[in-house]
Write a protein that holds these residues in place. Sequence first.
Motif: not given
Length: 250
Positions: A86-90, A120-123
């Motif tokens: 499980t990861i999180v991206l900004n 982030a909506i683009d991510v």
Amino acid sequence: MLLDLVAERGWVEITGVSAEVGVSAATVRRDLDYLAEQRLVTRVRRGALARADGHDVPPHFRARRHMDRKRRIGCAAARLVAPGGTIVLNGGTTVTEVAKALTALPDPGRGGAITVVTNAIDVAGVLAARPWITLVVAGGTARTQSYELVTSVSEAVVRDLRVDVAILGVDAIDPDSGPASHHEAAASVNRLLADRAGKVVVVADSSKLSARAASVIGPVTMVDTLVTDTDADPATVRRFHDRGVDIRQA
């Protein structure tokens, strides 16, 4: 087209661009004046510079800067994600390259699917169509500079998270002062993302190393791994090593 050239090269000179694109110097000068009024470039004598702080430059223009470096960094960071994790991206252009690299990995099969949380909506748009990625999007108000969702809504979601790895893009990272953002709201959310992760990975091309930004996310000791490019200054890399940061250069 003119803004494309400034974003790609960092600066343009009026007479050179005039000859290159086949328009008069007066036209180039007028267009650069307009872009400067829109705060998209910094006007200087004989030409214009890309804005050093990146403020108000649309992300699709900023993405052109150091594009090859960012792609290499994205691929290297994606390889740090374990199957089933499980990861999180900004947000940001370098993190978007991480997301693209994740989608290019082979389907890990049953039991290897990953969960990605992002604000982030683009991510999110890059990741949404991959069946082996469970996508969770934190809400909030969108920042035009990075497409990140910030404010109290996203912070409330983030506070309940527990993730294996946080992969964070930053505006600057310094061996002494740590990672930082130009915007306090983004820095606050990124601070929470880092606090909820077992491991923090910062992705930043070499132009951001030893740079400064107004809102510090946290001390450099919060960063477990820094993924940057091979153009990074060796002395700066050593300073990060001396502070216990694992450096990966792509």
